[in-house]
Design a protein around this motif. Structure first.
Motif: not given
Ligand SMILES: *Cc1c(COP(=O)(O)O)cnc(C)c1O
Length: 485
Positions: A301, A315, A317
């Protein structure tokens, strides 16, 4: 062993001479003495050379002229793809809109840069046959490690904690076992067979339910295309492992074959090889990693995504392995690779592959009568000769490499791969003319003749360079010699 009198910059120093002039201060002066904590202040003056601007320009220009670079001469360093770096790449990388942006700028102000990265990813997805790509890794080895961390996260997410082994053929690039070790795996080596290809029997023997992945360098470091890839893929997938493709040297397969179509789950590329980024001296490089669907959740990420007409970093993830590089990779190298891919076009990239392979085979056949050729079959972008015939006459491959310097050539990679005695690994790339290839072959052929007629000539080389034969052990053990007056 200096053969000329090029002084050190410190020896040019004259007290009080300065090489710069600063304009008057237009901000309030700050007293550093008051700002710096006691322990951080200098106790002695810095030992700096005092020289004029002209002294320093001439000094470094003189030094640069002694360097061997892609722009100054043929550089057939096997496994490195030292091709010409088109200068158009440099102008695009220097566009103020690319060169002057700051990585912490608001996304809305850098949409163009994000679009370029997104498009580059799309091109790399097409070239590799993968489902997604990250541009974060800063080098090939970094890409290997990133992919292995993703494979590890994948197995762990499936509760497969016993998959601790990564299989690496002995013809792999040296970074492969190193990356596997750093990623926390145990490396299992499989042998090459008599044709220089992975020994399938040996692979079947070591593959099992503790296998996390097979890392395959293809073409392997002998310059040979692994012919049994589909079989290897079924062996490894059959035991539940993942297949990793070391695509650092895509120069031999680009636009002809795609790792994704061969059954690989992930691949890394070296933009600073195949895609004309300048390299050497440690970077900056770029080692993007492509993955199939299974591994997408584990991509580092943030992930660059397109939403409608704009681009953003995602972001959110939860399964990502984390960030592997500050910001988003080495952006300047990405601009160069993008420029290269767009200016070549699909037909251009295909021609690159064809000429890279043609050039290597041409040189291999011209040199074959004079050196041993351990694996006598068509090569891809590079080939490996053996100097064992010359060694019997008292001349080592290292001596021949040093002798090449007298002809103005950077020597090829030597003593690699390890399974070739006195190996010499030659990669011409597609960007050299037939005249250059012939001139280099002529030099090597002359060296082979000297070895028979006048071996001292080769054993004591180089004769014409500024610095003579270096003490290689000392260079590695004591790389920095401090200048003392
Ligand atoms: C160069 C190379 C690597 C390593 O790439 P770096 O950018 O030097 O880390 C890995 N595999 C192969 C086959 C290579 O040629």
């Amino acid at each position: 062993m200096h053969k000329d009198n090029q002084p050190l910059i410190f020896e040019l120093s004259t007290e009080g001479r300065i090489g710069y002039s600063l304009s008057d201060l237009d901000v309030p002066e700050v007293n550093l003495d008051e700002l710096l904590p006691e322990g951080m202040k200098r106790t002695t003056e810095a030992e700096l050379p005092e020289v004029s601007e002209l002294d320093i320009m001439r000094h470094y220009t003189a030094l640069s002229n002694r360097n061997h670079g892609v722009d100054s001469g043929f550089y057939p360093l096997g496994s490195c793809t030292m091709k010409y770096n088109p200068k158009i790449n440099e102008s695009t990388a220097r566009y103020p809109g690319f060169a002057n942006i700051h990585p912490l700028q608001d996304e809305s102000t850098v949409q163009g840069a994000m679009e370029l990265m997104y498009d580059l990813q799309e091109h790399l997805i097409e070239i590799t046959g993968m489902d997604d790509v990250t541009l974060q890794p800063a080098a090939g080895a970094h890409g290997e490690w990133t992919a292995l961390m993703m494979i590890r996260a994948f197995h762990e997410a499936n509760g497969d904690h016993h998959r601790t082994k990564v299989i690496v053929p002995d013809s792999a690039h040296g970074t492969n076992p190193a990356s596997a070790t750093v990623a926390g795996f145990e490396t299992i080596t499989v042998k090459s067979d008599e044709h220089g290809l992975v020994d399938l029997e040996d692979l079947r023997r070591v593959a099992g339910d503790d296998t996390a992945a097979l890392m395959l360098t293809n073409p392997n470091t002998l310059g040979l295309f692994e012919e049994h890839i589909l079989e290897m893929a079924s062996i490894i997938h059959g035991v539940g492992g993942k297949l990793y493709y070391d695509g650092a040297n895509l120069n031999a397969v680009m636009s002809k074959a795609r790792p994704g179509d061969m059954g690989f789950d992930c691949v890394h590329l070296n933009l600073h090889k195949t895609f004309t980024g300048p390299h050497g001296g440690g970077g900056p490089g770029s080692g993007p990693v492509g993955v199939k669907k299974d591994l997408i959740p584990f991509l580092p990420a943030p992930v660059l995504v397109k939403k409608g007409d704009s681009y953003t970093f995602d972001y959110d993830r939860p399964q990502a392995i984390g960030r592997v590089k500050p910001f988003y990779g080495n952006f300047g190298i990405n601009v160069r690779a993008y420029t290269y891919i767009r200016s070549m076009g699909p037909d251009g990239l295909k021609a690159v592959t064809e000429y890279a392979v043609l050039n290597a085979n041409y040189m291999m056949r011209r040199l074959e009568p004079y050196f041993d050729l351990p694996y006598n079959r068509h090569c891809k972008h590079e080939f490996v000769l053996s100097g064992r015939r010359q060694k019997k006459l008292g001349v080592r491959t290292l001596d021949m490499a040093k002798r090449l310097l007298d002809f103005g050539y950077h020597p090829p990679t030597i003593y690699f791969p390890l399974n070739v005695e006195e190996g010499m690994m030659i990669e011409p790339t597609e960007t050299e003319s037939k005249e250059t290839l012939d001139a280099f072959c002529d030099a090597l052929i002359q060296i082979a003749k000297e070895t028979e007629e006048n071996p001292e000539m080769v054993q004591n080389a180089p004769h014409t360079t500024v610095i003579g034969r270096l003490d290689e052990t000392k260079a590695a053990r004591k790389p920095v010699l401090r200048y003392t007056k």
